[in-house]
Scaffold this motif. Structure first.
Motif, mmCIF file in Angstrom:
data_model
loop_
_atom_site.group_PDB
_atom_site.id
_atom_site.type_symbol
_atom_site.label_atom_id
_atom_site.label_comp_id
_atom_site.label_asym_id
_atom_site.label_seq_id
_atom_site.Cartn_x
_atom_site.Cartn_y
_atom_site.Cartn_z
ATOM 1 N N ASP A 228 28.385 19.309 40.862
ATOM 2 C CA ASP A 228 28.685 20.314 41.139
ATOM 3 C C ASP A 228 28.786 20.610 42.081
ATOM 4 O O ASP A 228 28.153 21.843 42.948
ATOM 5 N N ARG A 229 29.947 21.023 42.513
ATOM 6 C CA ARG A 229 30.933 21.794 43.918
ATOM 7 C C ARG A 229 30.531 21.005 44.521
ATOM 8 O O ARG A 229 29.791 21.805 46.220
ATOM 9 N N HIS A 230 29.844 20.015 45.261
ATOM 10 C CA HIS A 230 28.768 19.246 45.797
ATOM 11 C C HIS A 230 29.943 17.743 46.425
ATOM 12 O O HIS A 230 30.119 17.824 45.354
ATOM 13 N N ALA A 231 29.884 17.148 47.437
ATOM 14 C CA ALA A 231 29.831 16.015 47.904
ATOM 15 C C ALA A 231 29.353 14.815 46.988
ATOM 16 O O ALA A 231 29.502 13.690 47.035
ATOM 17 N N GLY A 232 28.330 15.363 46.519
ATOM 18 C CA GLY A 232 27.265 14.523 45.660
ATOM 19 C C GLY A 232 26.840 13.061 47.376
ATOM 20 O O GLY A 232 25.846 13.493 47.988
ATOM 21 N N VAL A 233 26.338 12.604 46.991
ATOM 22 C CA VAL A 233 25.128 12.221 47.450
ATOM 23 C C VAL A 233 25.768 9.754 48.044
ATOM 24 O O VAL A 233 25.815 9.773 46.836
ATOM 25 N N SER A 234 25.081 9.946 48.647
ATOM 26 C CA SER A 234 25.904 8.333 48.875
ATOM 27 C C SER A 234 24.295 7.513 48.762
ATOM 28 O O SER A 234 23.069 7.749 49.345
ATOM 29 N N PHE A 235 24.359 6.495 48.484
ATOM 30 C CA PHE A 235 23.721 5.810 47.873
ATOM 31 C C PHE A 235 23.400 4.025 48.597
ATOM 32 O O PHE A 235 24.836 3.667 47.875
ATOM 33 N N LEU A 236 22.287 3.103 48.261
ATOM 34 C CA LEU A 236 23.163 1.732 48.066
ATOM 35 C C LEU A 236 22.735 1.261 47.327
ATOM 36 O O LEU A 236 21.708 1.504 46.208
ATOM 37 N N PRO A 237 23.691 0.320 47.089
ATOM 38 C CA PRO A 237 23.256 -0.292 45.803
ATOM 39 C C PRO A 237 22.472 -0.665 44.885
ATOM 40 O O PRO A 237 21.857 -1.628 45.593
ATOM 41 N N PHE A 240 17.324 3.987 43.449
ATOM 42 C CA PHE A 240 16.893 5.202 43.218
ATOM 43 C C PHE A 240 16.342 6.386 42.996
ATOM 44 O O PHE A 240 16.607 6.774 44.193
ATOM 45 N N ALA A 241 16.788 6.761 42.735
ATOM 46 C CA ALA A 241 16.482 9.017 42.468
ATOM 47 C C ALA A 241 15.075 9.102 41.374
ATOM 48 O O ALA A 241 15.101 9.340 40.673
ATOM 49 N N TRP A 242 14.745 11.036 42.251
ATOM 50 C CA TRP A 242 13.790 11.437 41.377
ATOM 51 C C TRP A 242 15.370 12.626 40.598
ATOM 52 O O TRP A 242 15.885 13.115 40.677
ATOM 53 N N HIS A 255 11.289 12.956 37.278
ATOM 54 C CA HIS A 255 11.305 11.571 37.340
ATOM 55 C C HIS A 255 11.446 10.329 37.979
ATOM 56 O O HIS A 255 13.018 11.122 37.526
ATOM 57 N N PRO A 256 11.524 8.996 38.276
ATOM 58 C CA PRO A 256 12.002 8.039 39.488
ATOM 59 C C PRO A 256 12.991 7.583 38.443
ATOM 60 O O PRO A 256 12.049 7.098 37.516
ATOM 61 N N PHE A 257 13.902 7.420 38.667
ATOM 62 C CA PHE A 257 15.145 5.924 37.651
ATOM 63 C C PHE A 257 15.804 4.884 38.707
ATOM 64 O O PHE A 257 16.317 5.896 39.861
ATOM 65 N N SER A 258 16.528 4.672 38.435
ATOM 66 C CA SER A 258 17.054 3.418 38.834
ATOM 67 C C SER A 258 18.111 3.058 39.168
ATOM 68 O O SER A 258 18.781 4.134 37.828
ATOM 69 N N LEU A 259 19.109 3.852 40.220
ATOM 70 C CA LEU A 259 21.053 4.185 39.780
ATOM 71 C C LEU A 259 21.624 2.773 39.230
ATOM 72 O O LEU A 259 20.746 1.731 40.260
ATOM 73 N N ALA A 295 17.959 11.980 46.201
ATOM 74 C CA ALA A 295 18.302 10.252 45.839
ATOM 75 C C ALA A 295 18.889 10.626 47.825
ATOM 76 O O ALA A 295 19.379 11.553 47.949
ATOM 77 N N PRO A 296 19.197 9.160 47.889
ATOM 78 C CA PRO A 296 18.345 8.305 47.028
ATOM 79 C C PRO A 296 17.452 7.790 48.082
ATOM 80 O O PRO A 296 16.567 7.996 48.876
ATOM 81 N N TYR A 297 16.198 6.530 47.097
ATOM 82 C CA TYR A 297 14.799 6.363 48.248
ATOM 83 C C TYR A 297 15.078 4.724 47.159
ATOM 84 O O TYR A 297 16.311 4.116 46.648
#
Length: 437
Positions: A228-237, A240-242, A255-259, A295-297
């Motif tokens: 929402d009004r920002h570039a977001g986050v880059s992650f490796l396939p 996961f993220a909180w 809560h932690p969940f896998s992307l 994210a990411p972790y």
């Protein structure tokens, strides 16, 4: 600096922090009347206190220190090192009593020296932290309640420990050693401020909006979020993220969940199974709803494991991070071969079954389904992911492949043993632990 070198650096730094109080014990003046047991007791107490202090940093999710290991391994180490701290914590008073049993006479309610009462209270807080963590489910403590209780008890234990050390005065009555413990306590407080104030403020400035919520087989839901009004986050396939929903980042309800989405997409997706606590209400999420993502972790990713091909092993909702890798490979037009073993109770419950079949046409992908309760006329594998299943489908062509395993803890342990017996090197087997706490 590569991951191995960085890992060695952070391990050396951690060890140095743990042992730093002992330097002052050895280098400083020795109190009169001390003996071997007194010195050993003080050393055990210092090590326990230093380990307790480092636990704040271990769970603060600092990205640079955890990157070489993966945060799931860091959290697992956090649990193990807590048991080590407990050993030294118990040894501290027992050695003192062995040196002089008369010290027990000083333990009297309301008349003991303040530093002794602080030490006893710190010990009680630490034991409470251990019991509520190891037996959280057995004690029926909700995850969000446990997190708040864990934070409060940990802070109290550390503050009381420093009060005890400074009050006793032995071995720490020099300016340098006093400064050390003040720095250790300050480091803990700064870490708490970072986790509970500065990081939530940063997340608050980078919100996400729910784009869609889609029901999947196996009582799972795929939640797609857009920056929402920002570039977001880059992650490796596979990372996961909180995720925070229905509240602000200050609420301690993340809560932690896998992307499960492709790393090549601007939107991010989580596939979450309804299992209880927070996840039981995931179906009530509405498009347009505000969300926050830390994210990411995680180190569980093909991007960190270059290889001529891969063998994926998934159990239940453990397919989510592997789905992220498959989708990313498809978007990248990556034609390296992948063999997927996917175990579930029934065929109808298999999350992503249709999407996986669609990916066969975009990837060099073979799938071995393993069903615990197969339908009539099922010709595939049945039961559990046993050694015999892997033996029937693995061949010499998979030599040099990297094996990525995700699912329940018991399944991971069984798969690791089966693959090792088949001659797969342990260095080629990579796992993602679901239960961080």
């Amino acid at each position: 600096m590569g991951f191995v070198a960085r890992g060695i650096f952070w391990c050396a730094l951690y060890t140095g922090v743990i042992l730093s109080p002992l330097f002052f014990l050895l280098a400083g003046p020795v109190p009169a009347g001390s003996g071997f047991l007194w010195d050993l007791s003080a050393a055990c107490g210092f090590i326990a206190a230093a380990i307790m202090a480092t636990m704040f940093a271990l769970t603060a999710r600092f990205k640079r220190p955890v990157a070489p290991f993966g945060i799931d391994l860091v959290y697992y180490f956090h649990r193990l090192i807590a048991l080590v701290a407990l050993f030294f914590l118990l040894a501290h008073p027992l050695l003192l009593l062995a040196a002089d049993p008369r010290l027990l006479l000083f333990v009297r309610p309301r008349s003991s020296p303040y530093h002794l009462e602080a030490g006893i209270a710190a010990f009680a807080c630490f034991i409470a932290v251990m019991l509520t963590s190891l037996w959280r489910r057995r004690l029926n403590i909700g995850y969000d309640t446990w997190r708040k209780l864990h934070a409060l008890l940990s802070v109290l234990a550390m503050v009381l420990t420093v009060v005890h050390i400074q009050g006793v005065g032995h071995y720490v009555d020099t300016a340098a050693s006093s400064l050390l413990w003040s720095a250790i306590l300050s480091g803990c407080l700064v870490t708490i401020l970072y986790v509970r104030l500065f990081k939530p403020l940063r997340l608050l400035a980078r919100p996400y909006r729910v784009v869609s919520i889609v029901g999947e087989a196996g009582r799972a839901w795929t939640l797609t979020l857009r920056p929402d009004r920002h570039a977001g986050v880059s992650f490796l396939p596979g990372q996961f993220a909180w995720l925070t929903l229905w509240s602000s980042p200050f609420s301690m309800t993340e809560h932690p969940f896998s992307l499960s989405s492709s790393a090549e997409s601007a939107d991010i997706g989580f596939t979450i199974k309804e299992l209880g606590d927070f996840t039981s209400g995931i179906s009530r999420v509405q498009p347009g709803q505000l969300a926050f993502v830390d994210a990411p972790y995680g180190a569980f990713s093909i991007d960190r494991l270059p290889a001529p091909g891969y063998v994926f092993v998934a159990g239940g909702i453990g397919i989510a991070p592997l789905m992220s890798m498959l989708r990313t490979m498809a978007d990248r037009r990556d034609r390296r071969p992948v063999l997927l073993f996917y175990a579930y109770n029934t065929r109808e419950e298999m999350t992503f079954r249709e999407q996986l079949e669609e990916l066969r046409g975009r990837l060099d992908l073979d799938i071995v389904y393993v069903l615990k309760r197969p339908p009539n006329r099922w010709q595939g594998e049945t039961g559990l992911l046993r050694e015999e299943v892997f033996r029937r489908h693995l061949s010499e062509m998979h030599d040099g492949f990297e094996f990525l395993v995700c699912g329940p803890v018991a399944m991971i342990a069984a798969v690791e043993q089966a693959l090792h017996r088949l001659g797969v090197p342990m260095r080629s087997i990579h796992t993602e632990l679901f239960e961080l706490v």
